[in-house]
Design an enzyme around this catalytic site. Structure first.
Site, mmCIF file in Angstrom:
data_model
loop_
_atom_site.group_PDB
_atom_site.id
_atom_site.type_symbol
_atom_site.label_atom_id
_atom_site.label_comp_id
_atom_site.label_asym_id
_atom_site.label_seq_id
_atom_site.Cartn_x
_atom_site.Cartn_y
_atom_site.Cartn_z
ATOM 1 N N PRO A 70 58.403 -4.767 -32.342
ATOM 2 C CA PRO A 70 57.129 -5.119 -31.734
ATOM 3 C C PRO A 70 55.925 -4.874 -32.630
ATOM 4 C CG PRO A 70 57.942 -3.035 -30.845
ATOM 5 C CD PRO A 70 58.780 -3.382 -32.013
ATOM 6 N N GLU A 71 55.009 -5.814 -32.591
ATOM 7 C CA GLU A 71 53.700 -5.647 -33.200
ATOM 8 C C GLU A 71 52.702 -5.505 -32.049
ATOM 9 O OE1 GLU A 71 53.104 -8.618 -36.331
ATOM 10 O OE2 GLU A 71 55.248 -8.957 -36.378
#
Length: 275
Positions: free
Chosen positions: A2-3
DNA sequence: CACTATGTTGGTTG
DNA sequence: TCAACCAACATAGT
């Protein structure tokens, strides 16, 4: 995994299931995820009796705000949170469980076991690891055009490696850096201190708008990302270059090239993004 | 089977 | 100061 947009989506979907829940039991099946305190038993003991009052986010970090402490969690490549009834069977890679005084519990699942958790005293989050060196979140006022230009002027590293550097700006990762540089029409190997003020402003603008759009779409699901309710993101439909090797550039129709920058797979339209 | 790549980051080396 | 490489770990693809 995840960003920023994925972490923000996880925060939003998780909140409604864990707010005002009080932790009664903590189980840890993979101790290396716990970075602070260094003793896992101490970690558990600090959490017992604590209530989750809010979940915040800075960059890619989730901050669970408890009564006396903040639990700071980084998902790294594959970390996931989900809420289950206590009698539901565990998934294969569930490593930490926060069991509430209700019938439910919060579970942390992480195939690659890279994720981290720190407990710090409330109010001291920014004074120590893991947040002390973290740059501004792109949605904060502190990520101003002036700040960004000054930071870029001060280094001759490639713009891609600078955008990935969380001490400069916190939240961009490999997907959104490639997308941002494509939209700003900047080659990822361009030296940061060679960029004009106008180019820097364009990169900043495209970074913010790309992240905002991705948040609105619930993040990007390429491989395994799902939010805390198991739902996929939709932003993968909007990707211009990431994962689009040999596909046509949306702007000029020339094929997208995949190259290596700073050890990371990097997607670029060499016609639109000239060095 | 062997080898590569993967949405991250921290440490070491030259 | 910075790039390159490795490490943590598991899985999927070629």
């Amino acid at each position: 995994m995840p960003e920023l947009p994925e972490v923000e989506t996880i925060r939003n979907t998780l909140k409604r299931f864990v707010l005002n829940r009080t932790i009664e039991v903590v189980k840890v099946y993979w101790g290396k995820i716990i970075k602070k305190p260094d003793d896992v038993e101490h970690f558990k003991q600090l959490l017992i009796g604590q209530t989750i009052h809010d979940i915040k986010r800075k960059g890619k970090f989730l901050l669970f705000e408890l009564g006396d402490y903040t639990l700071i969690s980084h998902l790294r490549m594959e970390g996931k949170y989900s809420v289950h009834y206590k009698d539901e069977p565990l998934k294969k890679h569930t490593h930490v469980i926060f069991s509430f005084t209700t019938e439910e519990e919060l579970r942390y699942n992480d195939v690659r076991k890279f994720g981290t958790m720190h407990i710090v005293k409330k109010g001291e989050e920014l004074l120590q690891k893991p947040l002390i060196q973290l740059g501004p979140d792109p949605f904060e006022k502190a990520f101003s055009a002036e700040y960004f230009y000054k930071k870029l002027k001060a280094t001759n590293r490639s713009i891609k490696s600078v955008l990935l550097d969380q001490t400069i700006v916190a939240g961009l990762g490999n997907i959104y850096v490639d997308e941002t540089l494509f939209k700003a029409r900047i080659h990822p190997l361009k030296k940061a201190n060679k960029l004009t003020k106008k180019e820097v402003q364009e990169i900043r603008k495209q970074a913010i708008s790309t992240l905002e759009e991705a948040v609105a779409q619930g993040g990007t699901t390429i491989r395994s990302y799902v939010n805390s309710q198991g739902e996929m993101g939709m932003f993968q439909q909007e990707l211009s270059v990431y994962g689009q090797e040999n596909k046509a550039c949306p702007t000029c129709d020339k094929p997208i090239t995949k190259m290596k920058v700073g050890g990371r797979g990097t997607h670029v339209c060499l016609n639109c993004q000239k060095l």
